[in-house]
Scaffold this motif. Structure first.
Motif, PDB file in Angstrom:
ATOM      1  N   LYS A 132       0.844  -1.202   0.000  1.00  0.00           N
ATOM      2  CA  LYS A 132       0.000   0.000   0.000  1.00  0.00           C
ATOM      3  C   LYS A 132       0.880   1.254   0.000  1.00  0.00           C
ATOM      4  CE  LYS A 132      -4.043  -2.096   0.838  1.00  0.00           C
ATOM      5  NZ  LYS A 132      -5.011  -2.243  -0.212  1.00  0.00           N
ATOM      6  N   ILE A 133       0.386   2.302  -0.647  1.00  0.00           N
ATOM      7  CA  ILE A 133       1.089   3.581  -0.673  1.00  0.00           C
ATOM      8  C   ILE A 133       1.015   4.208   0.717  1.00  0.00           C
ATOM      9  CG2 ILE A 133       1.060   5.939  -1.614  1.00  0.00           C
ATOM     10  CD1 ILE A 133       1.923   3.945  -3.717  1.00  0.00           C
ATOM     11  N   GLU A 134       2.172   4.490   1.297  1.00  0.00           N
ATOM     12  CA  GLU A 134       2.238   5.210   2.572  1.00  0.00           C
ATOM     13  C   GLU A 134       2.370   6.707   2.308  1.00  0.00           C
ATOM     14  OE1 GLU A 134       5.255   4.327   5.588  1.00  0.00           O
ATOM     15  OE2 GLU A 134       4.338   2.347   5.771  1.00  0.00           O
ATOM     16  N   ALA A 135       3.134   7.053   1.265  1.00  0.00           N
ATOM     17  CA  ALA A 135       3.327   8.453   0.892  1.00  0.00           C
ATOM     18  C   ALA A 135       3.603   8.516  -0.605  1.00  0.00           C
ATOM     19  CB  ALA A 135       4.491   9.061   1.665  1.00  0.00           C
ATOM     20  N   ALA A 136       3.064   9.542  -1.245  1.00  0.00           N
ATOM     21  CA  ALA A 136       3.329   9.808  -2.661  1.00  0.00           C
ATOM     22  C   ALA A 136       3.697  11.278  -2.775  1.00  0.00           C
ATOM     23  CB  ALA A 136       2.102   9.485  -3.501  1.00  0.00           C
ATOM     24  N   GLN A 137       4.913  11.541  -3.182  1.00  0.00           N
ATOM     25  CA  GLN A 137       5.412  12.913  -3.291  1.00  0.00           C
ATOM     26  C   GLN A 137       5.737  13.194  -4.746  1.00  0.00           C
ATOM     27  OE1 GLN A 137       8.815  12.933  -0.718  1.00  0.00           O
ATOM     28  NE2 GLN A 137       7.589  12.817   1.137  1.00  0.00           N
ATOM     29  N   TYR A 138       5.150  14.267  -5.281  1.00  0.00           N
ATOM     30  CA  TYR A 138       5.338  14.635  -6.682  1.00  0.00           C
ATOM     31  C   TYR A 138       6.095  15.954  -6.791  1.00  0.00           C
ATOM     32  CZ  TYR A 138       1.940  10.975  -7.591  1.00  0.00           C
ATOM     33  OH  TYR A 138       1.291   9.755  -7.653  1.00  0.00           O
ATOM     34  N   ASN A 139       6.797  16.127  -7.901  1.00  0.00           N
ATOM     35  CA  ASN A 139       7.557  17.351  -8.166  1.00  0.00           C
ATOM     36  C   ASN A 139       8.577  17.650  -7.066  1.00  0.00           C
ATOM     37  OD1 ASN A 139       6.246  18.167 -10.682  1.00  0.00           O
ATOM     38  ND2 ASN A 139       4.438  18.474  -9.383  1.00  0.00           N
ATOM     39  N   VAL A 140       9.265  16.601  -6.616  1.00  0.00           N
ATOM     40  CA  VAL A 140      10.275  16.811  -5.571  1.00  0.00           C
ATOM     41  C   VAL A 140      11.532  17.417  -6.186  1.00  0.00           C
ATOM     42  CG1 VAL A 140       9.374  14.917  -4.164  1.00  0.00           C
ATOM     43  CG2 VAL A 140      11.270  14.479  -5.729  1.00  0.00           C
ATOM     44  N   LYS A 141      12.269  18.124  -5.383  1.00  0.00           N
ATOM     45  CA  LYS A 141      13.559  18.691  -5.799  1.00  0.00           C
ATOM     46  C   LYS A 141      14.636  17.636  -5.549  1.00  0.00           C
ATOM     47  CE  LYS A 141      12.227  23.026  -6.568  1.00  0.00           C
ATOM     48  NZ  LYS A 141      11.349  22.891  -7.707  1.00  0.00           N
ATOM     49  N   ALA A 142      15.543  17.481  -6.499  1.00  0.00           N
ATOM     50  CA  ALA A 142      16.591  16.460  -6.371  1.00  0.00           C
ATOM     51  C   ALA A 142      17.506  16.739  -5.184  1.00  0.00           C
ATOM     52  CB  ALA A 142      17.407  16.381  -7.659  1.00  0.00           C
ATOM     53  N   THR A 143      17.954  17.980  -5.057  1.00  0.00           N
ATOM     54  CA  THR A 143      18.910  18.325  -4.009  1.00  0.00           C
ATOM     55  C   THR A 143      18.198  18.394  -2.659  1.00  0.00           C
ATOM     56  OG1 THR A 143      20.223  19.547  -5.601  1.00  0.00           O
ATOM     57  CG2 THR A 143      20.605  20.045  -3.278  1.00  0.00           C
ATOM     58  N   GLY A 144      18.698  17.611  -1.715  1.00  0.00           N
ATOM     59  CA  GLY A 144      18.141  17.618  -0.363  1.00  0.00           C
ATOM     60  C   GLY A 144      16.922  16.739  -0.177  1.00  0.00           C
ATOM     61  N   HIS A 145      16.455  16.110  -1.240  1.00  0.00           N
ATOM     62  CA  HIS A 145      15.228  15.316  -1.145  1.00  0.00           C
ATOM     63  C   HIS A 145      15.373  14.128  -0.193  1.00  0.00           C
ATOM     64  CE1 HIS A 145      11.623  13.145  -2.001  1.00  0.00           C
ATOM     65  NE2 HIS A 145      12.293  12.149  -2.525  1.00  0.00           N
ATOM     66  N   VAL A 146      16.477  13.405  -0.297  1.00  0.00           N
ATOM     67  CA  VAL A 146      16.650  12.207   0.529  1.00  0.00           C
ATOM     68  C   VAL A 146      16.694  12.593   2.008  1.00  0.00           C
ATOM     69  CG1 VAL A 146      18.117  10.215   1.024  1.00  0.00           C
ATOM     70  CG2 VAL A 146      17.726  10.922  -1.348  1.00  0.00           C
ATOM     71  N   ALA A 147      17.371  13.667   2.337  1.00  0.00           N
ATOM     72  CA  ALA A 147      17.417  14.128   3.737  1.00  0.00           C
ATOM     73  C   ALA A 147      16.022  14.495   4.227  1.00  0.00           C
ATOM     74  CB  ALA A 147      18.362  15.319   3.868  1.00  0.00           C
ATOM     75  N   ARG A 148      15.236  15.197   3.384  1.00  0.00           N
ATOM     76  CA  ARG A 148      13.864  15.552   3.779  1.00  0.00           C
ATOM     77  C   ARG A 148      13.012  14.291   3.951  1.00  0.00           C
ATOM     78  NH1 ARG A 148      15.059  19.552   0.044  1.00  0.00           N
ATOM     79  NH2 ARG A 148      14.000  18.463  -1.667  1.00  0.00           N
ATOM     80  N   LEU A 149      13.173  13.335   3.036  1.00  0.00           N
ATOM     81  CA  LEU A 149      12.410  12.087   3.122  1.00  0.00           C
ATOM     82  C   LEU A 149      12.753  11.328   4.409  1.00  0.00           C
ATOM     83  CD1 LEU A 149      10.472  10.064   1.752  1.00  0.00           C
ATOM     84  CD2 LEU A 149      12.484   9.062   0.645  1.00  0.00           C
ATOM     85  N   LYS A 150      14.039  11.221   4.718  1.00  0.00           N
ATOM     86  CA  LYS A 150      14.445  10.526   5.947  1.00  0.00           C
ATOM     87  C   LYS A 150      13.853  11.203   7.175  1.00  0.00           C
ATOM     88  CE  LYS A 150      18.632   9.063   6.415  1.00  0.00           C
ATOM     89  NZ  LYS A 150      20.096   9.018   6.427  1.00  0.00           N
ATOM     90  N   LYS A 151      13.818  12.528   7.164  1.00  0.00           N
ATOM     91  CA  LYS A 151      13.239  13.262   8.289  1.00  0.00           C
ATOM     92  C   LYS A 151      11.747  12.928   8.407  1.00  0.00           C
ATOM     93  CE  LYS A 151      13.194  17.746  10.456  1.00  0.00           C
ATOM     94  NZ  LYS A 151      13.804  19.066  10.499  1.00  0.00           N
ATOM     95  N   GLN A 152      11.031  12.922   7.284  1.00  0.00           N
ATOM     96  CA  GLN A 152       9.604  12.601   7.285  1.00  0.00           C
ATOM     97  C   GLN A 152       9.346  11.185   7.770  1.00  0.00           C
ATOM     98  OE1 GLN A 152       8.797  13.441   3.185  1.00  0.00           O
ATOM     99  NE2 GLN A 152       8.549  15.629   3.529  1.00  0.00           N
ATOM    100  N   LEU A 153      10.291  10.287   7.489  1.00  0.00           N
ATOM    101  CA  LEU A 153      10.166   8.891   7.921  1.00  0.00           C
ATOM    102  C   LEU A 153      10.659   8.685   9.351  1.00  0.00           C
ATOM    103  CD1 LEU A 153      11.386   7.141   4.636  1.00  0.00           C
ATOM    104  CD2 LEU A 153       9.015   7.304   5.480  1.00  0.00           C
ATOM    105  N   GLY A 154      11.141   9.759   9.971  1.00  0.00           N
ATOM    106  CA  GLY A 154      11.648   9.660  11.345  1.00  0.00           C
ATOM    107  C   GLY A 154      13.006   9.002  11.418  1.00  0.00           C
ATOM    108  N   LEU A 155      13.804   9.096  10.336  1.00  0.00           N
ATOM    109  CA  LEU A 155      15.085   8.423  10.273  1.00  0.00           C
ATOM    110  C   LEU A 155      16.277   9.366  10.269  1.00  0.00           C
ATOM    111  CD1 LEU A 155      14.228   5.874   7.436  1.00  0.00           C
ATOM    112  CD2 LEU A 155      14.082   5.520   9.904  1.00  0.00           C
ATOM    113  N   ASP A 156      16.053  10.669  10.474  1.00  0.00           N
ATOM    114  CA  ASP A 156      17.181  11.582  10.413  1.00  0.00           C
ATOM    115  C   ASP A 156      18.128  11.331  11.582  1.00  0.00           C
ATOM    116  OD1 ASP A 156      14.989  12.495  11.854  1.00  0.00           O
ATOM    117  OD2 ASP A 156      15.489  14.609  11.630  1.00  0.00           O
ATOM    118  N   GLU A 157      19.410  11.303  11.245  1.00  0.00           N
ATOM    119  CA  GLU A 157      20.430  11.010  12.262  1.00  0.00           C
ATOM    120  C   GLU A 157      20.654  12.210  13.146  1.00  0.00           C
ATOM    121  OE1 GLU A 157      22.068  10.051   8.810  1.00  0.00           O
ATOM    122  OE2 GLU A 157      20.829   8.305   9.078  1.00  0.00           O
TER     123      GLU A 157
END
Length: 157
Positions: A132-157
């Motif tokens: 099942k889709i937990e999150a669908a994000q469209y038109n994301v910016k390449a730079t910094g996206h993974v860090a923002r995603l990890k933060k949203q997932l509660g995984l930021d170090e």
């Protein structure tokens, strides 16, 4: 116009060629959480930045139970060059007819340097263990996206 997947919807299954020439299905990953990200073109600056960010974050994402998979219209041979050049350590999927990209709402009209073109809409999908889709994000910016995603997932170090 474009389909937009919503949380709770079943993620469309697919069978696509990978960078190794093998095939992968979404259903083969059932039981694992999946981050499926759509990007326009291998070896371009933004797509390289995003792929390398996923590569560099892969250990922490995998430790949290996530598989990472990229998808683009590139042919498997081009994807293999991308993997080799940048030391990518997760599978890349080839969708040259953009059928799967369309099912996910990641193909359509977008603005590029002031022009309207049709192509890949840079997107990221978080899919749970049941498909099942937990999150669908469209038109994301390449730079910094993974860090923002990890933060949203509660995984930021």
């Amino acid at each position: 116009m474009n389909v937009r997947l919503q949380p709770g919807e079943t993620a469309p299954d697919f069978t696509l060629a990978t960078d190794t020439g093998d095939t992968m299905t979404l259903s083969s990953l059932q039981g694992r959480k999946v981050i499926l990200y759509a990007y326009p073109r291998a070896m371009t600056p933004g797509c390289t930045k995003e792929a390398c960010d996923f590569r560099d974050s892969l250990a922490s994402l995998q430790a949290a139970g996530f598989a990472v998979v990229g998808i683009s219209p590139d042919e498997p041979e081009e994807l293999a060059k991308f993997v080799e050049r940048d030391g990518l350590t997760f599978p890349l999927l080839s969708d040259p007819e953009h059928k799967v990209l369309e099912e996910y709402g990641a193909w359509g009209e977008k603005k590029n340097y002031g022009r309207t073109i049709t192509g890949v809409i840079r997107s990221t999908f978080v899919i749970d263990e049941a498909g099942k889709i937990e999150a669908a994000q469209y038109n994301v910016k390449a730079t910094g996206h993974v860090a923002r995603l990890k933060k949203q997932l509660g995984l930021d170090e």
